[in-house]
Design an enzyme around this catalytic site. Sequence first.
Site, PDB file in Angstrom:
ATOM      1  N   TYR A  46       0.844  -1.193   0.000  1.00 45.78           N
ATOM      2  CA  TYR A  46       0.000   0.000   0.000  1.00 45.78           C
ATOM      3  C   TYR A  46       0.880   1.244   0.000  1.00 45.78           C
ATOM      4  O   TYR A  46       1.776   1.373   0.832  1.00 45.78           O
ATOM      5  CB  TYR A  46      -0.911   0.023   1.222  1.00 45.78           C
ATOM      6  CG  TYR A  46      -1.839   1.214   1.235  1.00 45.78           C
ATOM      7  CD1 TYR A  46      -2.908   1.286   0.341  1.00 45.78           C
ATOM      8  CD2 TYR A  46      -1.636   2.274   2.114  1.00 45.78           C
ATOM      9  CE1 TYR A  46      -3.751   2.383   0.332  1.00 45.78           C
ATOM     10  CE2 TYR A  46      -2.485   3.378   2.104  1.00 45.78           C
ATOM     11  CZ  TYR A  46      -3.539   3.429   1.206  1.00 45.78           C
ATOM     12  OH  TYR A  46      -4.375   4.520   1.205  1.00 45.78           O
ATOM     13  N   ASP A  79       9.451   3.834   0.378  1.00 41.07           N
ATOM     14  CA  ASP A  79       8.282   4.403   1.037  1.00 41.07           C
ATOM     15  C   ASP A  79       8.420   4.119   2.530  1.00 41.07           C
ATOM     16  O   ASP A  79       8.149   3.016   2.991  1.00 41.07           O
ATOM     17  CB  ASP A  79       7.005   3.789   0.459  1.00 41.07           C
ATOM     18  CG  ASP A  79       5.745   4.435   1.042  1.00 41.07           C
ATOM     19  OD1 ASP A  79       5.889   5.223   2.010  1.00 41.07           O
ATOM     20  OD2 ASP A  79       4.644   4.154   0.544  1.00 41.07           O
ATOM     21  N   LYS A 125       2.869  10.001   8.240  1.00 37.17           N
ATOM     22  CA  LYS A 125       2.416   9.453   9.538  1.00 37.17           C
ATOM     23  C   LYS A 125       3.200   9.997  10.729  1.00 37.17           C
ATOM     24  O   LYS A 125       2.953  11.115  11.152  1.00 37.17           O
ATOM     25  CB  LYS A 125       2.416   7.916   9.471  1.00 37.17           C
ATOM     26  CG  LYS A 125       1.393   7.416   8.437  1.00 37.17           C
ATOM     27  CD  LYS A 125       0.989   5.960   8.591  1.00 37.17           C
ATOM     28  CE  LYS A 125      -0.181   5.641   7.665  1.00 37.17           C
ATOM     29  NZ  LYS A 125       0.116   4.794   6.548  1.00 37.17           N
TER      30      LYS A 125
HETATM   31  C1  LIG Z   1      -0.296   5.264   5.118  1.00 36.69           C
HETATM   32  C2  LIG Z   1       0.645   5.034   4.024  1.00 36.69           C
HETATM   33  C3  LIG Z   1       0.685   5.867   2.895  1.00 36.69           C
HETATM   34  C4  LIG Z   1      -0.329   6.955   2.675  1.00 36.69           C
HETATM   35  O1  LIG Z   1      -0.260   7.966   3.627  1.00 36.69           O
HETATM   36  P1  LIG Z   1      -1.574   8.885   3.869  1.00 36.69           P
HETATM   37  O2  LIG Z   1      -1.077   9.980   4.759  1.00 36.69           O
HETATM   38  O3  LIG Z   1      -2.581   7.987   4.514  1.00 36.69           O
HETATM   39  O4  LIG Z   1      -2.016   9.376   2.554  1.00 36.69           O
HETATM   40  C5  LIG Z   1       1.660   5.661   1.958  1.00 36.69           C
HETATM   41  N1  LIG Z   1       2.568   4.674   2.094  1.00 36.69           N
HETATM   42  C6  LIG Z   1       2.558   3.848   3.162  1.00 36.69           C
HETATM   43  C7  LIG Z   1       3.613   2.804   3.276  1.00 36.69           C
HETATM   44  C8  LIG Z   1       1.590   3.987   4.148  1.00 36.69           C
HETATM   45  O5  LIG Z   1       1.558   3.138   5.171  1.00 36.69           O
END
Ligand SMILES: *Cc1c(COP(=O)(O)O)cnc(C)c1O
Length: 434
Positions: free
Chosen positions: A145, A240, A268
């Site tokens: 994700y 990421d 986050k």
């Molecule tokens: C939560 C998440 C996102 C997206 O971040 P949002 O602030 O919810 O848009 C992208 N990459 C990873 C790995 C995530 O866990």
Amino acid sequence: MSFPHSESLFARAQRCIAGGVNSPSRSYDAVGGGAPRFIARGEGAYLYDVDGNRYIDYLAAFGAMILGHAHPRVVAAVQEAVTKGTVYGAPTEAEVKMAEALTGAIPQLEMVRFTASGTEAVMTALRLARGYTGRNKILKFDGAYHGHSDAVLVSAGSGSSTLGIDESLGVTPGVAKDVISIPYDDVEKLEEAFDQHGPEIACVLVEPICGNFGLVVPSQEFLSAINRLARKYGALVIWDEVITAFRFRYGSIGEFFGLEADLYTLGKVIGGGLPIGAYGGRREIMSLVSPLGGVYQDGTLSGNPLSMAAGLACLEALQDPELHPRLERLGAMLAQGIQEAADRHGITVSIGRFGGALSPFFRATPARNFAETTETPSGHLARFFQLLLEQGIMTAPSKYEAWFISAAHTEREIEMTIEAVDRAFRQMAAEGYS
Ligand SMILES: *Cc1c(COP(=O)(O)O)cnc(C)c1O
């Protein structure tokens, strides 16, 4: 435990909010349905719902709340900032301080840009990689994700896999044809993908530790192979680290693997619980971002003063050298407690864990990729989730999400959780689960 106010709010919500939730990850559809608990407030390691029920929180807002809820330093920083106005459409000192904090903590992050979400950060990093390489294709991993921009919804994980949606409607074939998705932690598939498409690949997008089909720690060999093949074919590596950065140590988790990426996406944790995202990397690549270069990214709320204030306060608190070792200790304690309880009651469980983040998998060995998580019995997770919830333990309503321990958790909360887990597994065994 009764929750009539949550039920009546959910009924109202369903009339005016699609599905009654603003993020499908909050829905209980994958764990037997019903009203998700509506939260009235959070304090430290605890959430309180609108009916006055208390929960030990392992959701941590899907990883954002590493300090726990309403941390005094973050609250004070936001309170001070909010009285000065919330967004100006002009730069502020807080953005500079926050950028200095991030570039100081992650040496490979020579320059950074803020966005309002992790989704935007990843979306822009992909655009930047394409702009820099002049290539179209991105290589990503099944079930991973990376937010909800079009390209990364191709074989996406997390909320979309929880609800059995692997590809969103509305993602055009044009977008999908530029996305290659292969299984995580599979060096052979990686080599095949580069053999076939190498010269067209702009970037490899990867979570260096996966938090979105359960907590999955890949092999060193896999991450090294990504770097080796990307270098060989002239593609960029994007890590990421929206979940991983600052959660397991102060900075990138690259230190654990002795590896570096070309671009990083953050989110986050770095926002201290306010909306945030960031992407960055080598100066040479970041110099392509507008107004320096031709890759466009904007945002009314990008780098807004409240997110910067909360983020800075959070990063300051995370510099405590005791903090991450404590999360590791509590994580080990919780994992061991869950494992022992499962063994005691004859329930097949294994734990994927790194530091204070973990996932119980209903299978004999921890899942290594999306397919293995998908194979685990959803009924087991649903029953486990419900039995914990009834005992005041809040976990994610999905087998694809991790549990996050915050700095506000103590051994007391972990012990209480292990006791609740023991009762849940005893009950499941009595009901015939194994
Ligand atoms: C939560 C998440 C996102 C997206 O971040 P949002 O602030 O919810 O848009 C992208 N990459 C990873 C790995 C995530 O866990």
